[in-house]
Scaffold this motif. Structure first.
Motif, short mmCIF file in Angstrom:
data_model
loop_
_atom_site.label_atom_id
_atom_site.label_comp_id
_atom_site.label_asym_id
_atom_site.label_seq_id
_atom_site.Cartn_x
_atom_site.Cartn_y
_atom_site.Cartn_z
N ASP A 129 -9.57 3.07 1.96
CA ASP A 129 -8.65 2.90 3.08
C ASP A 129 -7.31 2.44 2.53
O ASP A 129 -7.22 1.97 1.39
N LYS A 130 -6.27 2.58 3.35
CA LYS A 130 -4.92 2.21 2.94
C LYS A 130 -4.13 1.80 4.16
O LYS A 130 -4.23 2.43 5.21
N GLU A 131 -3.34 0.75 4.01
CA GLU A 131 -2.42 0.31 5.06
C GLU A 131 -1.05 0.11 4.42
O GLU A 131 -0.92 -0.59 3.41
N ILE A 132 -0.05 0.71 5.01
CA ILE A 132 1.32 0.55 4.54
C ILE A 132 1.91 -0.66 5.25
O ILE A 132 2.01 -0.67 6.48
N THR A 141 5.00 -2.25 4.24
CA THR A 141 6.46 -2.07 4.34
C THR A 141 6.84 -0.75 3.69
O THR A 141 6.16 -0.27 2.78
N LYS A 142 7.93 -0.19 4.18
CA LYS A 142 8.48 1.06 3.64
C LYS A 142 9.92 0.81 3.23
O LYS A 142 10.53 -0.16 3.65
N GLY A 143 10.45 1.72 2.45
CA GLY A 143 11.84 1.63 2.04
C GLY A 143 11.94 1.75 0.53
O GLY A 143 11.03 2.25 -0.13
N THR A 144 13.07 1.28 -0.02
CA THR A 144 13.24 1.32 -1.47
C THR A 144 12.14 0.51 -2.14
O THR A 144 11.64 0.87 -3.20
N TRP A 145 11.78 -0.60 -1.52
CA TRP A 145 10.62 -1.38 -1.94
C TRP A 145 9.55 -1.19 -0.89
O TRP A 145 9.80 -1.35 0.30
N ALA A 146 8.36 -0.82 -1.32
CA ALA A 146 7.25 -0.58 -0.40
C ALA A 146 6.06 -1.46 -0.82
O ALA A 146 5.84 -1.69 -2.01
N THR A 147 5.32 -1.92 0.18
CA THR A 147 4.12 -2.72 -0.07
C THR A 147 2.95 -2.02 0.60
O THR A 147 3.02 -1.68 1.79
N VAL A 148 1.89 -1.80 -0.17
CA VAL A 148 0.72 -1.08 0.33
C VAL A 148 -0.53 -1.87 -0.01
O VAL A 148 -0.67 -2.40 -1.12
N MET A 149 -1.43 -1.95 0.96
CA MET A 149 -2.71 -2.61 0.75
C MET A 149 -3.80 -1.53 0.71
O MET A 149 -3.83 -0.65 1.57
N PHE A 150 -4.65 -1.61 -0.30
CA PHE A 150 -5.72 -0.63 -0.49
C PHE A 150 -7.08 -1.30 -0.44
O PHE A 150 -7.26 -2.41 -0.93
N LYS A 151 -8.04 -0.58 0.12
CA LYS A 151 -9.46 -0.91 -0.02
C LYS A 151 -10.01 0.17 -0.94
O LYS A 151 -9.75 1.36 -0.72
#
Length: 108
Positions: free
Chosen positions: A26-29, A31-41
């Protein structure tokens, strides 16, 4: 493989023979943009049994450079117990901030 959009980012990882060693569940974004933060299972493959292990969780921070996202930092939550502790602490901190903010507003 270039990752030009946040949606294309994955934690899947194959060896040179195409065997999927790390499987994204699974994946949840965040934040988006020049810097992005993504959480993964995700799950690691146990090469001995051929089965995927207990899920783990990762938070990765990416920076877009020259049209492609690159990992700049990462943190892995290695167990469900650790994940629960992180959730409990964050919940407590956020609730305390909310109550502190409402108390400050009441004093004004």
């Amino acid at each position: 493989m270039p990752n030009s959009s946040v949606e294309e980012l994955t934690i899947n990882f194959q060896d040179e023979n195409g065997l999927l060693l790390v499987k994204e569940a699974d994946k949840e974004i965040l934040t988006k943009g020049t810097w992005a933060t993504v959480m993964f299972k995700y799950q690691d493959l146990d090469k001995v049994s051929g089965q995927y292990k207990t899920p783990k969780y990762a938070i990765r921070r990416y920076q877009k450079q020259n049209g492609e996202y690159r990992v700049k930092s990462k943190f892995t939550v290695s167990s469900p117990i650790q994940a629960k502790k992180i959730c409990e602490i964050l919940t407590r901190w956020v609730e305390n901030e909310a109550s502190d903010a409402s108390g400050a507003e009441a004093e004004d």
